[in-house]
Design a protein around this motif. Structure first.
Motif, short mmCIF file in Angstrom:
data_model
loop_
_atom_site.label_atom_id
_atom_site.label_comp_id
_atom_site.label_asym_id
_atom_site.label_seq_id
_atom_site.Cartn_x
_atom_site.Cartn_y
_atom_site.Cartn_z
N LEU A 145 26.82 -58.00 18.69
CA LEU A 145 28.06 -57.51 18.07
C LEU A 145 27.78 -56.81 16.74
O LEU A 145 28.40 -55.80 16.42
CB LEU A 145 29.04 -58.67 17.86
CG LEU A 145 29.59 -59.31 19.13
CD1 LEU A 145 30.45 -60.52 18.77
CD2 LEU A 145 30.39 -58.31 19.94
N LYS A 146 26.84 -57.34 15.97
CA LYS A 146 26.56 -56.76 14.65
C LYS A 146 26.03 -55.33 14.75
O LYS A 146 26.18 -54.55 13.82
CB LYS A 146 25.62 -57.64 13.85
CG LYS A 146 24.21 -57.71 14.38
CD LYS A 146 23.33 -58.60 13.53
CE LYS A 146 21.92 -58.65 14.10
NZ LYS A 146 21.05 -59.51 13.33
N ASN A 147 25.42 -54.98 15.89
CA ASN A 147 24.94 -53.60 16.07
C ASN A 147 26.09 -52.59 16.08
O ASN A 147 25.87 -51.41 15.84
CB ASN A 147 24.15 -53.46 17.37
CG ASN A 147 22.82 -54.17 17.32
OD1 ASN A 147 22.37 -54.60 16.26
ND2 ASN A 147 22.19 -54.32 18.47
N PHE A 148 27.29 -53.08 16.34
CA PHE A 148 28.46 -52.21 16.38
C PHE A 148 29.41 -52.49 15.21
O PHE A 148 30.60 -52.20 15.27
CB PHE A 148 29.18 -52.36 17.72
CG PHE A 148 28.38 -51.78 18.86
CD1 PHE A 148 28.51 -50.44 19.21
CD2 PHE A 148 27.46 -52.56 19.54
CE1 PHE A 148 27.74 -49.90 20.22
CE2 PHE A 148 26.69 -52.02 20.56
CZ PHE A 148 26.83 -50.68 20.90
N GLY A 149 28.86 -53.06 14.15
CA GLY A 149 29.64 -53.26 12.92
C GLY A 149 30.62 -54.40 12.99
O GLY A 149 31.50 -54.51 12.13
N ILE A 150 30.53 -55.26 14.00
CA ILE A 150 31.41 -56.43 14.11
C ILE A 150 30.67 -57.59 13.43
O ILE A 150 29.69 -58.10 13.94
CB ILE A 150 31.74 -56.75 15.58
CG1 ILE A 150 32.46 -55.55 16.21
CG2 ILE A 150 32.58 -58.02 15.67
CD1 ILE A 150 32.67 -55.65 17.70
N LYS A 151 31.15 -57.96 12.26
CA LYS A 151 30.42 -58.89 11.41
C LYS A 151 30.88 -60.34 11.51
O LYS A 151 30.27 -61.22 10.93
CB LYS A 151 30.50 -58.42 9.96
CG LYS A 151 29.81 -57.07 9.75
CD LYS A 151 29.85 -56.67 8.30
CE LYS A 151 28.95 -55.51 8.01
NZ LYS A 151 29.32 -54.24 8.41
N LYS A 152 31.97 -60.58 12.20
CA LYS A 152 32.47 -61.96 12.32
C LYS A 152 31.38 -62.83 12.92
O LYS A 152 30.86 -62.55 14.00
CB LYS A 152 33.72 -61.98 13.18
CG LYS A 152 34.36 -63.34 13.31
CD LYS A 152 35.00 -63.77 12.02
CE LYS A 152 35.76 -65.08 12.20
NZ LYS A 152 36.27 -65.57 10.94
N ASP A 153 31.02 -63.89 12.24
CA ASP A 153 29.93 -64.76 12.69
C ASP A 153 30.52 -65.99 13.37
O ASP A 153 31.19 -66.80 12.75
CB ASP A 153 29.07 -65.18 11.49
CG ASP A 153 27.79 -65.89 11.90
OD1 ASP A 153 27.63 -66.20 13.11
OD2 ASP A 153 26.96 -66.13 11.03
N LEU A 154 30.24 -66.12 14.65
CA LEU A 154 30.71 -67.26 15.42
C LEU A 154 29.60 -68.27 15.67
O LEU A 154 29.71 -69.12 16.53
CB LEU A 154 31.29 -66.78 16.76
CG LEU A 154 32.49 -65.86 16.64
CD1 LEU A 154 32.88 -65.31 18.00
CD2 LEU A 154 33.67 -66.58 16.01
N GLY A 155 28.52 -68.15 14.94
CA GLY A 155 27.40 -69.07 15.08
C GLY A 155 26.21 -68.43 15.78
O GLY A 155 26.33 -67.39 16.40
N PRO A 156 25.05 -69.05 15.67
CA PRO A 156 23.81 -68.46 16.18
C PRO A 156 23.79 -68.23 17.68
O PRO A 156 23.09 -67.34 18.16
CB PRO A 156 22.73 -69.45 15.75
CG PRO A 156 23.44 -70.72 15.44
CD PRO A 156 24.82 -70.35 15.04
N ASP A 157 24.54 -69.01 18.44
CA ASP A 157 24.55 -68.84 19.89
C ASP A 157 25.60 -67.85 20.37
O ASP A 157 25.75 -67.64 21.58
CB ASP A 157 24.80 -70.19 20.59
CG ASP A 157 23.62 -71.13 20.44
OD1 ASP A 157 22.48 -70.63 20.36
OD2 ASP A 157 23.83 -72.35 20.38
N SER A 158 26.32 -67.24 19.44
CA SER A 158 27.41 -66.33 19.81
C SER A 158 27.22 -64.94 19.21
O SER A 158 28.18 -64.28 18.85
CB SER A 158 28.74 -66.92 19.35
OG SER A 158 28.93 -68.21 19.88
#
Length: 191
Positions: A164-177
């Motif tokens: 998700l972060k590759n597309f600028g979505i920064k919301k962190d739902l934890g390491p497995d997500s």
């Protein structure tokens, strides 16, 4: 007589030359014979599944030259549906898809590398959340043939994964997500 034979040979040559050509298809979203689904781990404990209810697209495919295949799909980001209204509101927010700012996602193929049994790798550019990045989709042809309504159809399945972060979505739902998997089922009607 010679001219008639020459003309006949030319006609046969032209017909034979045109026998194999790329066929253009419209993705059948009207009958819901196509789907774009996704899954992501929820906090690492379970899978959360969802889909996009509205999208459109087309593809071209030539059985004699599968490497020339082309695909283009446009997704209405606001149509995200995870079967939970409050979660869908959150997915549409600026934490994730930010549909007010980025109402569409789009995929445009750049290359198809065929493999055995109708499988292959489809490369292209995905635009999501205002960011365009290359992705690769593992593709498998399901089948092709006449339908009961006088048309001709061709279908493929595919899957891909991306962070998700590759597309600028920064919301962190934890390491497995951190990554989402897209699962595609595409059926096209020949134009």
């Amino acid at each position: 007589m010679k001219q008639a034979i020459a003309t006949s040979l030319l006609a046969i040559g032209l017909l034979a030359g045109n026998a194999a050509y790329a066929e253009d298809y419209t993705i059948d979203t009207e009958g819901m014979h196509a789907s774009i689904q996704f899954r992501i781990k929820h906090l690492g404990y379970s899978w959360l599944y969802g889909r996009f209810d509205k999208f459109s697209g087309q593809f071209s495919y030539d059985e004699a030259k599968p490497a020339d295949a082309k695909v283009e799909v446009t997704i209405d980001a606001d149509s995200v549906n995870s079967n939970h209204a409050e979660r869908d509101k959150h997915l549409r927010s600026d934490d994730f898809l930010d549909v007010k700012k980025f109402p569409e996602a789009k995929f445009v193929s750049t290359k198809f590398t065929p493999a055995a049994d109708g499988a292959g790798k489809l490369e292209g550019d995905l635009t999501l959340h205002g960011v365009t990045k290359p992705i690769t989709i593992d593709v498998k042809q399901i089948g092709a043939g006449n339908d009961p309504w006088g048309g001709f159809r061709r279908g493929f399945s595919g899957s891909t994964q991306f962070a998700l972060k590759n597309f600028g979505i920064k919301k962190d739902l934890g390491p497995d997500s951190q990554e989402v998997e897209m699962i595609l089922s595409i059926e096209g009607v020949r134009k």
